[in-house]
Design an enzyme around this catalytic site. Structure first.
Site, PDB file in Angstrom:
ATOM      1  N   GLU A 278       0.843  -1.192   0.000  1.00  0.00           N
ATOM      2  CA  GLU A 278       0.000   0.000   0.000  1.00  0.00           C
ATOM      3  C   GLU A 278       0.884   1.249   0.000  1.00  0.00           C
ATOM      4  OE1 GLU A 278      -3.476   2.059   2.768  1.00  0.00           O
ATOM      5  OE2 GLU A 278      -1.921   0.844   3.721  1.00  0.00           O
ATOM      6  N   LYS A 355      -9.848   1.589  -1.479  1.00  0.00           N
ATOM      7  CA  LYS A 355      -9.861   1.284  -0.050  1.00  0.00           C
ATOM      8  C   LYS A 355     -11.213   1.719   0.506  1.00  0.00           C
ATOM      9  CE  LYS A 355      -6.852   1.656   4.020  1.00  0.00           C
ATOM     10  NZ  LYS A 355      -5.572   2.205   4.515  1.00  0.00           N
ATOM     11  N   CYS A 389      -4.903  -2.828   3.467  1.00  0.00           N
ATOM     12  CA  CYS A 389      -4.481  -2.577   4.842  1.00  0.00           C
ATOM     13  C   CYS A 389      -5.633  -2.606   5.842  1.00  0.00           C
ATOM     14  CB  CYS A 389      -3.726  -1.258   4.892  1.00  0.00           C
ATOM     15  SG  CYS A 389      -2.747  -1.039   6.421  1.00  0.00           S
TER      16      CYS A 389
END
Length: 524
Positions: A278, A355, A389
């Site tokens: 990321e 995300k 993440c």
């Protein structure tokens, strides 16, 4: 009035074929039209994708011209589940066909939907025939499903009970538009299931438990369950997870040369996927040699986005490898800033996964907003998913992807110190166990002193497995040394994963209590 359908055009033919994930949107539209007047809802794209990915052989579409006008969904299931009472949500895994058992000896008929404008052409009969052909080709015992009774709500008062109504239809003293058709197709009634699908108000929640026996398979007495162990399979997917060192670069070409180095190395090892962390593209901000404001940072990164995508797509094709391109914050056309993972497949296609949950730091430093799409991505190694993440710390997301049929989840991450890293690591291991999937983590090390929120990094990239006998003892297929630039390699065998799901010490996916809870996805 002239028919609105296109069968009157002699150029159009009726084509029956297996459904693909590219059909998902059209199938959703079809199901919405079919159920528009019933009070029930059509399928989501995620559910249709799950049905197809779990059992590609068992999903059929009828195409006329370029329009999908019929859909049939099935999956395999064991006799112990198929022949006992159940409800629709429980047996189908909330519509995703996630209860599919590759060793199941019965075919479960989950859905047959025909476009209302094309009824009267016996298209449903064609789909029933395809089911029977599939059942016979696989040597299964037969087909079972719960059939609707859409006339029941209008007729129950006259017949007094559901049982009496069904008996009258069996005796051909009463006609039911659905049940009569199924009986004509050789199905027999083995019971009536209350609360099969309470949303089906026309059927008052009831379903008729129906069975068709494969005439090519002899009826056998029930046998005791057989235990199955082990099994080696030659097919594997080779993964290279890059633990990427952040250091200053002076030009975009210098950045690309570092990326290409790792792509080349993993490709030399015959890798199928190379994974980057990321926010690894924030290294490009070090070119400026000064700390930029949040908006200046995003504008600078967005300036590189087209060239970044073009370069990594070219690498994926030239090196014949699929690239999980970490993540790259980008200003979207609507002005929103999103943290996007770009996935470059070796056939030249590019996918985007935003995300969903930006961290407080991302919101504070770069005004990043969460995306709202989460889809399985079709690759030449099977369907995969990507969670960036922090998203790995939300179990609903991984479950949604698993329901769509993924076996490998990629988690590019960026954490600044050990506690942050361990939150992601422990959650990824949990996702591997609870969904019985492989999880691949790739993180940054090193530092970028003049780039906001990238001053320090902590990572121990790894490739995780479920915790059961077919896998590595600690549920870790490959690990790295913390905070050292390197690559973790592992060969992952999807077939081993399937064996663990169906014959493991525990069966997390199969043992879910669909009668108590389910995941309803409202995003795209």
């Amino acid at each position: 009035m002239a028919s609105k359908n296109t069968l009157s055009d002699p150029k159009n033919q009726i084509v029956i074929r297996n459904a693909t994930t590219a059909d998902a949107s059209a199938i959703c539209d079809l199901s919405s039209r079919v159920y528009a007047s019933t009070g029930m809802y059509g399928y989501s794209e995620g559910a249709v994708t799950g049905q197809i990915n779990h059992f590609p052989q068992g999903q059929f579409v009828i195409v006329i011209g370029d329009k999908i006008v019929g859909y049939c969904a099935t999956f395999r299931i064991g006799e112990d589940l198929a022949l006992k009472k159940h409800n629709w949500t429980e047996i189908t895994g909330n519509g995703y066909a996630s209860r599919h058992d590759p060793d199941g000896d019965w075919l479960y008929g989950m859905e047959v939907a025909i476009d209302p404008e094309y009824r009267g052409y016996r298209l449903g009969q064609r789909l029933y025939n395809e089911r029977k052909k599939l059942c016979q080709s696989l040597g299964l015992k037969g087909i079972v499903f719960g059939g609707r009774l859409p006339s029941l709500s209008n007729r129950l008062k006259r017949f007094g009970s559901v049982e009496e109504y069904v008996e009258q239809v069996i005796q051909k003293k009463q006609r039911d538009q659905v049940l009569s058709f199924q009986l004509h197709n050789g199905f027999e009634v083995i019971g009536i299931i209350p609360h099969y699908l309470d949303a089906d108000v026309q059927s008052m929640g009831y379903a008729v438990h129906l069975m068709w026996r494969n005439p090519m398979v002899a009826v056998e007495e029930p046998t005791t369950n057989k235990k199955k162990y082990g099994g080696r399979v030659p097919d594997s997917v080779r993964i290279g997870s890059v633990q990427y060192m952040q250091r200053r670069v002076h030009t975009f070409d210098e950045f690309l040369s570092i990326v290409e180095y790792f792509v080349d190395v993993v490709a030399d090892y015959k890798g199928d996927f190379v994974v980057f962390p990321e926010l690894f593209a924030l290294q490009l901000l070090s070119i400026e040699d000064q700390a930029l404001s949040p908006m200046e940072s995003m504008e600078a990164l967005t300036k590189y986005t087209p060239a970044f995508k073009e370069a990594l797509r070219d690498m994926s094709i030239r090196y014949n490898i699929n690239i999980i391109g970490g993540s790259h914050p980008t200003i979207m056309p609507n002005g929103r800033v999103e943290n996007i993972a770009y996935i470059f497949l070796r056939d030249g296609t590019i996918h985007e996964q935003p995300k969903i949950h930006p961290t407080p730091n991302e919101v504070y430093w770069w005004n990043i907003e969460g995306g709202n799409t989460l889809k399985a991505i079709e690759t030449d190694c099977g369907p995969i998913g990507v969670l960036i993440c922090y998203d790995s710390e939300f179990p609903e997301l991984a479950r949604h992807l698993t329901d769509q049929g993924i076996s490998i989840l990629f988690v590019p991450f960026c954490t600044d110190e050990r506690q942050s890293y361990l939150r992601v690591r422990y959650c990824c291991q949990a996702r591997a166990v609870e969904n019985q999937i492989y999880v691949v983590m790739s993180g940054n090390v090193g530092n970028l002193p003049k780039v906001n929120n990238m001053d320090i990094q902590y990572a121990q990239s790894c490739i995780l497995t479920p915790c059961d006998f077919p896998f590595a003892r600690d549920g870790i297929a490959a690990d790295t040394t913390p905070n050292v630039e390197m690559i973790a390699f592992a060969d992952l065998r999807p077939e081993t994963l399937m064996m663990a799901r169906n014959n493991g010490t525990v069966k997390n996916l199969q043992d879910r209590r669909h009668d108590l809870y389910s995941l309803n996805w409202r995003g795209k």
